[in-house]
Design a protein around this motif. Structure first.
Motif, PDB file in Angstrom:
ATOM      1  N   GLN A 197      31.647  91.470  63.380  1.00  0.00           N
ATOM      2  CA  GLN A 197      31.447  91.209  64.813  1.00  0.00           C
ATOM      3  C   GLN A 197      30.633  89.946  65.051  1.00  0.00           C
ATOM      4  OE1 GLN A 197      31.137  95.832  66.436  1.00  0.00           O
ATOM      5  NE2 GLN A 197      29.327  94.568  66.408  1.00  0.00           N
ATOM      6  N   GLN A 198      29.463  89.921  64.405  1.00  0.00           N
ATOM      7  CA  GLN A 198      28.504  88.858  64.703  1.00  0.00           C
ATOM      8  C   GLN A 198      28.948  87.515  64.152  1.00  0.00           C
ATOM      9  OE1 GLN A 198      25.610  89.587  66.480  1.00  0.00           O
ATOM     10  NE2 GLN A 198      26.287  91.713  66.612  1.00  0.00           N
ATOM     11  N   ASP A 218      28.972  94.903  61.239  1.00  0.00           N
ATOM     12  CA  ASP A 218      28.086  93.983  61.943  1.00  0.00           C
ATOM     13  C   ASP A 218      28.463  92.530  61.620  1.00  0.00           C
ATOM     14  OD1 ASP A 218      25.795  93.772  63.703  1.00  0.00           O
ATOM     15  OD2 ASP A 218      24.742  92.909  61.969  1.00  0.00           O
ATOM     16  N   THR A 219      28.711  92.283  60.337  1.00  0.00           N
ATOM     17  CA  THR A 219      29.090  90.927  59.913  1.00  0.00           C
ATOM     18  C   THR A 219      30.394  90.497  60.588  1.00  0.00           C
ATOM     19  OG1 THR A 219      28.068  91.347  57.775  1.00  0.00           O
ATOM     20  CG2 THR A 219      29.583  89.484  57.895  1.00  0.00           C
ATOM     21  N   ARG A 263      23.594  98.953  66.738  1.00  0.00           N
ATOM     22  CA  ARG A 263      24.439  98.044  67.530  1.00  0.00           C
ATOM     23  C   ARG A 263      25.903  98.063  67.068  1.00  0.00           C
ATOM     24  NH1 ARG A 263      20.989  93.649  64.810  1.00  0.00           N
ATOM     25  NH2 ARG A 263      22.406  92.694  63.314  1.00  0.00           N
ATOM     26  N   VAL A 264      26.193  98.848  66.036  1.00  0.00           N
ATOM     27  CA  VAL A 264      27.582  98.954  65.581  1.00  0.00           C
ATOM     28  C   VAL A 264      28.177 100.256  66.104  1.00  0.00           C
ATOM     29  CG1 VAL A 264      28.978  99.392  63.514  1.00  0.00           C
ATOM     30  CG2 VAL A 264      27.334  97.522  63.528  1.00  0.00           C
ATOM     31  N   ILE A 281      20.906  97.935  62.627  1.00  0.00           N
ATOM     32  CA  ILE A 281      22.311  97.501  62.640  1.00  0.00           C
ATOM     33  C   ILE A 281      23.215  98.646  63.074  1.00  0.00           C
ATOM     34  CG2 ILE A 281      24.233  96.833  61.122  1.00  0.00           C
ATOM     35  CD1 ILE A 281      22.246  94.978  59.686  1.00  0.00           C
ATOM     36  N   LYS A 282      22.919  99.845  62.566  1.00  0.00           N
ATOM     37  CA  LYS A 282      23.747 101.006  62.946  1.00  0.00           C
ATOM     38  C   LYS A 282      23.691 101.239  64.452  1.00  0.00           C
ATOM     39  CE  LYS A 282      24.642 104.029  59.071  1.00  0.00           C
ATOM     40  NZ  LYS A 282      24.477 105.357  58.514  1.00  0.00           N
TER      41      LYS A 282
END
Ligand SMILES: [Zn+2]
Length: 393
Positions: free
Chosen positions: A92-93, A89-90, A15-16, A12-13
């Motif tokens: 964004q996604q 992440d939350t 893509r963030v 996750i890190k």
């Protein structure tokens, strides 16, 4: 096989987008919305100024309330940068925020860099319980209770008036109580000086008072001054305090206290008792009269309690001391009408309260002048007290 938690965080890190605290700091005030995603307890302990609080567990339900614009530049932080990455992440996604970043290293790195944080003033769980009946009053509330906890009140005397006043001020959570008294507990005190106990006869009154007050409320810092108030120490004694409670039993010291408190602009909540009669007033320098405006010359010597042992009904100082405590709390909270420019007379046998208006004397030798011009030599000027008492017969 499912990936480990650490592996998920790593992915996750990746893509963030992460942002360095230095850049965040520059961005504050330039459109960056800073969101603290830690738990409530962490946020209450210390936070970055201007951050809004949306705990990660409430992210989905609360973020729109704080950040409406889905294209706003949102920076999330936590303690070290992991929870904020997951939260970013939350956003964004799942929630469609387009410009979200996670602050590298969280508030820990921010602090390591020496950047500013704020420690909000809140009450602990125990304090919320202890002061719950205050918190229910809109005139007090958390803010008012915090004012009480921050207040510094000096009690002159742990005697008849000082005892009840101190007990209730401590119970109310006045954070610092200074006590000036150089006496020891005597058996004849116990009829009215309710802060002391029979087993403490012979103990310094400041020590006895401290023991009682600590037992009532550990929030209170009791500062002991086992000295007699005089011209050499009056300024030094009252300077650190916000309000002075005058339970003095003699006129010369009252004049001295008055002159020093006017010079330092400290309000004095003053009471006196004799027999079945009590008097009360609040001397707020330059807003109302001072003690010398009320008594330009000392009252008749036969009314001077310290000229000798006088009788006093044991419950009377209780009534007057609690009226003093009430005025102190009102001054700290800045609520109600303080007894400024008013002299309240209580007569216990008739059960009557009478109020007299007291005006500032434009000719007052002390409060008609600039506080800076009041000299040490002028403070407490008073006729020879022994002669004064002898005249009373
Ligand atoms: Zn005056």
């Amino acid at each position: 096989m499912s990936p480990s938690g650490a592996e998920v965080i790593r992915q996750i890190k990746e893509r963030v987008s992460e942002i360095d605290p230095a850049e965040v700091r520059e961005g504050l005030g330039n459109g960056v919305v800073l969101v603290d995603v830690r738990e409530g307890e962490e946020y209450e302990r210390e936070r970055i100024p201007s951050a809004v609080h949306v705990p990660r567990g409430y992210l989905e339900s609360r973020i729109e309330g704080e950040v409406r614009d889905r294209d706003a530049h949102v920076v999330l932080y936590c303690a070290s940068g992991s929870r904020s990455a997951l939260a970013a992440d939350t956003l964004q996604q799942l929630l469609g925020y387009s410009n979200v970043e996670s602050m590298t290293g969280g508030i820990t790195l921010w602090k390591d860099r020496g950047y500013e944080t704020e420690v909000p003033k809140t009450l602990t769980k125990e304090q919320r319980d202890r002061y719950s009946r205050h918190l229910l009053l809109p005139e007090v509330g958390v803010e008012g209770q915090q004012k009480l906890l921050d207040a510094k009140v000096l009690l002159l005397g742990a005697g008849g008036l000082g005892s009840p006043a101190a007990l209730y001020l401590a119970a109310a959570g006045v954070g610092t109580l200074g006590i000036v008294d150089d006496d020891e507990v005597d058996l004849s005190n116990l009829q009215r000086q309710v802060i002391h106990t029979t087993d403490r006869i012979g103990v310094p009154k400041v020590d006895s008072a401290e023991e009682t007050l600590n037992a009532i409320n550990p929030d209170v810092d009791v500062v002991k001054h086992p000295v007699r108030l005089d011209a050499s120490n009056v300024i030094e004694l009252i300077e650190p305090y916000d309000i002075v409670v005058d339970g003095l039993d003699n006129f010369p010291t009252r004049y001295l206290l008055n002159d020093a408190s006017v010079r330092l602009r400290k309000p004095v909540v003053s009471a006196s008792i004799l027999g079945f009669d009590g008097q009360l007033s609040v001397f707020q320098p330059y807003e109302g009269p001072c003690y010398r405006c009320l008594y330009p010359v000392p009252p008749p010597a036969e009314l001077a309690p310290s000229c000798g042992a006088n009788g006093v009904l044991g419950v009377l100082p209780g009534t007057m001391g609690l009226l003093q405590a009430t005025e102190v709390v009102k001054l700290v909270l800045d609520q109600g009408e303080p007894l400024v420019g008013r002299l309240l007379l209580y007569e216990a046998l008739g059960a009557t309260f009478t109020e007299l208006k007291v005006r500032r004397d434009p000719e007052c030798p002390i409060c008609s002048r600039d506080p800076e011009s009041i000299t040490d030599e002028e403070m407490g000027v008073f006729p020879d007290y022994e002669a004064f008492c002898a005249a009373a017969g």
